[in-house]
Motif scaffolding. Sequence first.
Motif, short mmCIF file in Angstrom:
data_model
loop_
_atom_site.label_atom_id
_atom_site.label_comp_id
_atom_site.label_asym_id
_atom_site.label_seq_id
_atom_site.Cartn_x
_atom_site.Cartn_y
_atom_site.Cartn_z
N ALA A 89 0.83 -1.21 0.00
CA ALA A 89 0.00 0.00 0.00
C ALA A 89 0.86 1.26 0.00
CB ALA A 89 -0.93 -0.01 1.21
N PHE A 90 1.93 1.25 0.79
CA PHE A 90 2.80 2.43 0.83
C PHE A 90 3.52 2.63 -0.50
CE2 PHE A 90 3.20 1.52 5.64
CZ PHE A 90 2.02 2.19 5.88
N SER A 91 3.92 1.55 -1.12
CA SER A 91 4.57 1.65 -2.44
C SER A 91 3.59 2.18 -3.48
CB SER A 91 5.11 0.28 -2.87
OG SER A 91 6.16 -0.14 -2.02
N GLN A 92 2.34 1.71 -3.42
CA GLN A 92 1.32 2.21 -4.34
C GLN A 92 1.06 3.69 -4.12
OE1 GLN A 92 -2.02 -0.38 -3.56
NE2 GLN A 92 -1.28 -2.00 -4.92
N ALA A 93 1.03 4.11 -2.85
CA ALA A 93 0.79 5.51 -2.53
C ALA A 93 1.94 6.38 -3.05
CB ALA A 93 0.62 5.69 -1.03
N ALA A 94 3.17 5.93 -2.82
CA ALA A 94 4.33 6.69 -3.30
C ALA A 94 4.30 6.81 -4.82
CB ALA A 94 5.62 6.01 -2.84
N LYS A 95 3.94 5.74 -5.50
CA LYS A 95 3.85 5.77 -6.96
C LYS A 95 2.80 6.76 -7.42
CE LYS A 95 3.17 2.77 -10.97
NZ LYS A 95 2.92 1.36 -11.43
N ALA A 96 1.64 6.78 -6.73
CA ALA A 96 0.57 7.71 -7.10
C ALA A 96 1.02 9.16 -6.90
CB ALA A 96 -0.68 7.43 -6.26
N GLY B 96 -11.46 14.69 -17.44
CA GLY B 96 -10.19 14.03 -17.77
C GLY B 96 -9.16 14.12 -16.66
N SER B 97 -9.38 15.00 -15.68
CA SER B 97 -8.41 15.16 -14.58
C SER B 97 -8.89 14.57 -13.26
CB SER B 97 -8.12 16.65 -14.36
OG SER B 97 -7.39 17.20 -15.43
N THR B 98 -10.17 14.19 -13.19
CA THR B 98 -10.72 13.76 -11.90
C THR B 98 -10.07 12.49 -11.38
OG1 THR B 98 -12.54 12.65 -13.06
CG2 THR B 98 -12.96 14.88 -12.24
N GLN B 99 -9.83 11.52 -12.25
CA GLN B 99 -9.29 10.24 -11.78
C GLN B 99 -7.85 10.39 -11.29
OE1 GLN B 99 -9.35 7.00 -14.60
NE2 GLN B 99 -8.75 5.50 -13.06
N THR B 100 -7.01 11.08 -12.07
CA THR B 100 -5.61 11.22 -11.65
C THR B 100 -5.51 12.06 -10.38
OG1 THR B 100 -5.33 13.15 -13.10
CG2 THR B 100 -4.76 10.99 -14.01
N LEU B 101 -6.38 13.06 -10.25
CA LEU B 101 -6.37 13.87 -9.04
C LEU B 101 -6.81 13.05 -7.83
CD1 LEU B 101 -6.05 16.55 -7.56
CD2 LEU B 101 -8.36 17.16 -8.30
N ALA B 102 -7.86 12.25 -8.01
CA ALA B 102 -8.34 11.41 -6.91
C ALA B 102 -7.25 10.42 -6.47
CB ALA B 102 -9.60 10.66 -7.34
N LEU B 103 -6.52 9.84 -7.43
CA LEU B 103 -5.45 8.90 -7.09
C LEU B 103 -4.33 9.61 -6.32
CD1 LEU B 103 -5.18 6.82 -10.40
CD2 LEU B 103 -6.02 6.03 -8.19
N THR B 104 -4.02 10.82 -6.74
CA THR B 104 -2.98 11.58 -6.04
C THR B 104 -3.39 11.89 -4.60
OG1 THR B 104 -2.30 12.60 -8.14
CG2 THR B 104 -1.57 13.66 -6.09
N LEU B 105 -4.65 12.31 -4.42
CA LEU B 105 -5.14 12.61 -3.08
C LEU B 105 -5.19 11.35 -2.22
CD1 LEU B 105 -8.01 15.16 -3.84
CD2 LEU B 105 -5.65 15.63 -3.17
N ASP B 106 -5.56 10.23 -2.81
CA ASP B 106 -5.56 8.96 -2.08
C ASP B 106 -4.14 8.61 -1.62
OD1 ASP B 106 -8.25 8.40 -2.07
OD2 ASP B 106 -8.21 7.17 -3.88
#
Length: 264
Positions: A126-133, A176-186
Amino acid sequence: MFTNLVHLFKTAQDAAERAYGNVLAAEKEAFADLGAGYTAMNTRSSYATERELQEFCSRLTGRLVMEASRKFAPGSGRLDIDKDAELKRFGLDVGKVLEAGKLPDLDGFWQHLEKTYAGDAGREVAFSQAAKAIINGFWLKPDSQIKRTSSAVVLEKRVSSEVSFRSSGKRRIHYGSTQTLALTLDGLATFAFKHDFGALGQHLKHCNVSDLEFETRQKMSFNGLDVVMFNDKWQFKFSHQVGDALSLFVSEYGAEHLASRDRY
């Protein structure tokens, strides 16, 4: 336990088939002159029954993966598990098993998920996934120059927006930006929970970007973070304490992914 659910579903299908057959027999008895073979009672084909069982098994494996994602995630952080990848790693092809007249070993699949993600293993993933995001979200590279002011550590993210038709003078995030923004915030929320910035994590986790409306240069203030929203970018101003912890988090859990971005 989970394999037994498939057995119960198959038993229910068999019982339903017998019940439908009884209705069909009663209808034929009631209409002695059926003639052309028309019946009000339609029984399901064997293909429809098999497809129904396979769809149930597919949804059930999906639910197991969802439960593993919830149960093995770090605290309030996020853990993403790819169902198809895990089924392949475990060596389970549900369709082939059902075609062979057997029941898929979902108990074994759950044990595989436990072995793979329970405890520290799931947290590390999970931490690796978060860092990648976070790295992807802010388009970080090994040579990225992070802006540091006297009061903040500043990162910028490209976020496209458009005029809102619901509120005069306001904008909303382009789809077009909502998904990438949501992933970044997650990713940021998972980082925040990891480093005990709980209030910040909660704010980020519950930030609904799909319905958010804002005015240009409007600021959102959280614990340790100010976000200034422009027409085509968001500026994240982390306090030094949060920003320094974020830098360590990315270095520890995202070093390999960050190094790979040198090729972009």
